[in-house]
Scaffold this active site. Structure first.
Site, mmCIF file in Angstrom:
data_model
loop_
_atom_site.group_PDB
_atom_site.id
_atom_site.type_symbol
_atom_site.label_atom_id
_atom_site.label_comp_id
_atom_site.label_asym_id
_atom_site.label_seq_id
_atom_site.Cartn_x
_atom_site.Cartn_y
_atom_site.Cartn_z
ATOM 1 N N GLY A 66 0.833 -1.212 0.000
ATOM 2 C CA GLY A 66 0.000 0.000 0.000
ATOM 3 C C GLY A 66 0.855 1.244 0.000
ATOM 4 N N ALA A 67 1.976 1.190 -0.740
ATOM 5 C CA ALA A 67 2.930 2.312 -0.725
ATOM 6 C C ALA A 67 2.624 3.341 -1.800
ATOM 7 C CB ALA A 67 4.354 1.777 -0.905
ATOM 8 N N ARG A 86 0.117 5.481 -1.883
ATOM 9 C CA ARG A 86 -0.483 6.723 -1.358
ATOM 10 C C ARG A 86 -0.674 6.567 0.145
ATOM 11 N NH1 ARG A 86 -6.178 5.161 -1.624
ATOM 12 N NH2 ARG A 86 -6.331 3.302 -2.902
ATOM 13 N N GLY A 138 1.203 4.356 3.610
ATOM 14 C CA GLY A 138 2.248 3.511 3.017
ATOM 15 C C GLY A 138 3.289 4.339 2.282
ATOM 16 N N ASP A 180 -1.881 -6.977 -6.990
ATOM 17 C CA ASP A 180 -3.095 -6.936 -6.174
ATOM 18 C C ASP A 180 -2.909 -7.943 -5.044
ATOM 19 O OD1 ASP A 180 -5.634 -7.261 -5.053
ATOM 20 O OD2 ASP A 180 -6.632 -6.875 -6.967
ATOM 21 N N TYR A 190 -14.058 -4.980 8.424
ATOM 22 C CA TYR A 190 -12.745 -4.338 8.563
ATOM 23 C C TYR A 190 -12.172 -4.616 9.958
ATOM 24 C CZ TYR A 190 -9.401 -0.490 9.182
ATOM 25 O OH TYR A 190 -8.287 0.250 9.459
HETATM 26 N N1 NAP Z 1 -6.660 6.322 7.713
HETATM 27 C C1 NAP Z 1 -7.041 6.037 8.941
HETATM 28 O O1 NAP Z 1 -7.766 6.817 9.614
HETATM 29 C C2 NAP Z 1 -6.586 4.742 9.587
HETATM 30 C C3 NAP Z 1 -6.949 4.495 10.922
HETATM 31 C C4 NAP Z 1 -6.517 3.323 11.529
HETATM 32 C C5 NAP Z 1 -5.729 2.415 10.827
HETATM 33 N N2 NAP Z 1 -5.399 2.675 9.526
HETATM 34 C C6 NAP Z 1 -4.576 1.663 8.835
HETATM 35 O O2 NAP Z 1 -3.465 2.307 8.228
HETATM 36 C C7 NAP Z 1 -3.055 1.552 7.082
HETATM 37 C C8 NAP Z 1 -2.899 2.475 5.906
HETATM 38 O O3 NAP Z 1 -4.175 3.013 5.571
HETATM 39 P P1 NAP Z 1 -4.341 4.391 4.797
HETATM 40 O O4 NAP Z 1 -5.276 5.209 5.589
HETATM 41 O O5 NAP Z 1 -3.023 4.919 4.401
HETATM 42 O O6 NAP Z 1 -5.127 3.865 3.490
HETATM 43 P P2 NAP Z 1 -5.256 4.485 2.030
HETATM 44 O O7 NAP Z 1 -4.899 5.937 1.984
HETATM 45 O O8 NAP Z 1 -6.617 4.086 1.538
HETATM 46 O O9 NAP Z 1 -4.150 3.661 1.209
HETATM 47 C C9 NAP Z 1 -4.328 2.287 1.031
HETATM 48 C C10 NAP Z 1 -3.158 1.710 0.275
HETATM 49 O O10 NAP Z 1 -3.385 0.297 0.118
HETATM 50 C C11 NAP Z 1 -3.276 -0.039 -1.267
HETATM 51 N N3 NAP Z 1 -4.202 -1.119 -1.593
HETATM 52 C C12 NAP Z 1 -5.534 -1.146 -1.377
HETATM 53 N N4 NAP Z 1 -6.038 -2.299 -1.841
HETATM 54 C C13 NAP Z 1 -4.992 -3.001 -2.351
HETATM 55 C C14 NAP Z 1 -4.868 -4.271 -2.976
HETATM 56 N N5 NAP Z 1 -5.929 -5.071 -3.179
HETATM 57 N N6 NAP Z 1 -3.649 -4.676 -3.384
HETATM 58 C C15 NAP Z 1 -2.558 -3.882 -3.202
HETATM 59 N N7 NAP Z 1 -2.617 -2.686 -2.608
HETATM 60 C C16 NAP Z 1 -3.814 -2.250 -2.190
HETATM 61 C C17 NAP Z 1 -3.636 1.248 -2.011
HETATM 62 O O11 NAP Z 1 -3.006 1.242 -3.271
HETATM 63 P P3 NAP Z 1 -3.735 1.146 -4.701
HETATM 64 O O12 NAP Z 1 -5.160 1.559 -4.527
HETATM 65 O O13 NAP Z 1 -2.922 2.081 -5.550
HETATM 66 O O14 NAP Z 1 -3.582 -0.297 -5.070
HETATM 67 C C18 NAP Z 1 -3.000 2.303 -1.111
HETATM 68 O O15 NAP Z 1 -1.634 2.428 -1.413
HETATM 69 C C19 NAP Z 1 -4.124 0.465 6.902
HETATM 70 O O16 NAP Z 1 -3.646 -0.740 7.449
HETATM 71 C C20 NAP Z 1 -5.301 0.975 7.687
HETATM 72 O O17 NAP Z 1 -6.123 -0.069 8.146
HETATM 73 C C21 NAP Z 1 -5.805 3.806 8.885
#
Ligand code: NAP
Length: 259
Positions: free
Chosen positions: A14-15, A17, A20, A61, A153
């Site tokens: 998930g790097a 955006r 990541g 993916d 989730y």
């Molecule tokens: N944001 C919050 O408030 C929050 C709170 C608690 C925990 N977290 C945790 O923090 C972590 C990062 O989340 P984030 O907020 O940075 O999410 P985000 O902005 O939605 O980014 C998600 C990343 O995962 C990748 N991804 C999604 N589905 C994928 C797939 N099937 N295969 C490969 N890559 C995939 C996306 O890349 P592509 O779409 O380009 O493939 C993107 O790089 C997660 O584990 C999340 O559960 C976030």
């Protein structure tokens, strides 16, 4: 390249955006070469250009074990090994359990739980050969507080937490340090694709159930704070491991009190 991670290699899922990308940039800033795993597309292309020579795009993916296997084969051939795996990627879509489609359930469980299993399975033989191997899995504070409409989730994150604890024991004989990083609200693209009608119903359910009050008043933290926590965990040396860490925003009212 200088930095505390000079000569080391990492893969961040998930790097492309959000958090990541911040983690990948932080590791690269300390000298690591970083494999950027995400689905092929403009986000991954743009992340790869930001990392420049330090980044290796790994288009895959996470729901597709063959694509994950191919990504780690590329890591092996390009990096010659692996020191750090950060399982960061995850997704959620607000829905009641009864209304989730087969595809939605497969994508949530596939990305959030099977994905880290696929990456870990491929990474372990490479990590075992490292002099300083580390596995970091990102979870969410909501794993212990499952909001309506986000149960799948929360369940995948709770499972990932148990998996991380188990891996810490399973991989200990190989010297692979395992860190569980629990994350609070973060400013990312996580909710960008949420269906507005489902979100409206979810917010109503959160308000009626008193769930919304639990998060109100705390701002979302910048993703760089989460990246700092990852860096902290993977740069510890000596006879201890950061087994579990949590990083969340500091409530605004406390910030206002500070000089
Ligand atoms: N944001 C919050 O408030 C929050 C709170 C608690 C925990 N977290 C945790 O923090 C972590 C990062 O989340 P984030 O907020 O940075 O999410 P985000 O902005 O939605 O980014 C998600 C990343 O995962 C990748 N991804 C999604 N589905 C994928 C797939 N099937 N295969 C490969 N890559 C995939 C996306 O890349 P592509 O779409 O380009 O493939 C993107 O790089 C997660 O584990 C999340 O559960 C976030």
């Amino acid at each position: 390249m200088t930095g505390v991670l000079a000569g080391r290699t990492a893969v961040v899922t998930g790097a492309s955006r959000g958090t990541g990308l911040a983690i990948a940039l932080a590791l690269a800033a300390e000298g690591a070469r970083v494999g950027l795993l995400a689905r092929p597309g403009p986000h991954l292309d743009s992340a790869a250009s930001r990392l420049g020579a330090a980044g290796l795009p790994l288009p895959a993916d996470l729901c597709d074990p063959a694509a994950v296997r191919a990504a780690f084969a590329l890591v092996h051939s390009e990096f010659g090994g692996l020191d750090i795996l950060v399982n960061n990627a995850a997704m959620a879509e607000p829905h009641l359990v009864e209304e989730a489609t087969d595809a939605e359930l497969a994508r949530e469980v596939g990305t959030n739980l099977l994905g880290p299993l696929y990456t870990t399975r491929e990474a372990v033989p490479l990590l075992r050969a490292s002099r300083s191997p580390h596995l970091v899995n990102l979870s969410s504070e909501s794993s212990a507080d499952p909001f309506p409409y986000l149960l799948v989730y929360a369940a995948t994150k709770a499972a990932l937490e148990r998996l991380t604890e188990g891996l810490a024991h399973e991989l200990r004989p190989d010297g692979i340090r395992c860190t569980l990083l629990k994350v609070g609200r973060t400013e990312t693209t996580f909710k960008d694709a949420w269906d507005p009608e489902r979100l409206r119903r979810a917010v109503l359910a959160w308000e009626e159930g008193g769930f919304r009050a639990r998060v109100s008043g705390s701002a979302a933290q910048p993703p760089e704070r989460v990246a700092e926590a990852v860096l902290f965990a993977v740069t510890r040396e000596g006879g201890s491991v950061i087994g579990e860490l949590s990083v969340r925003s500091y409530p605004d009212e406390f910030l206002e009190r500070q000089p």
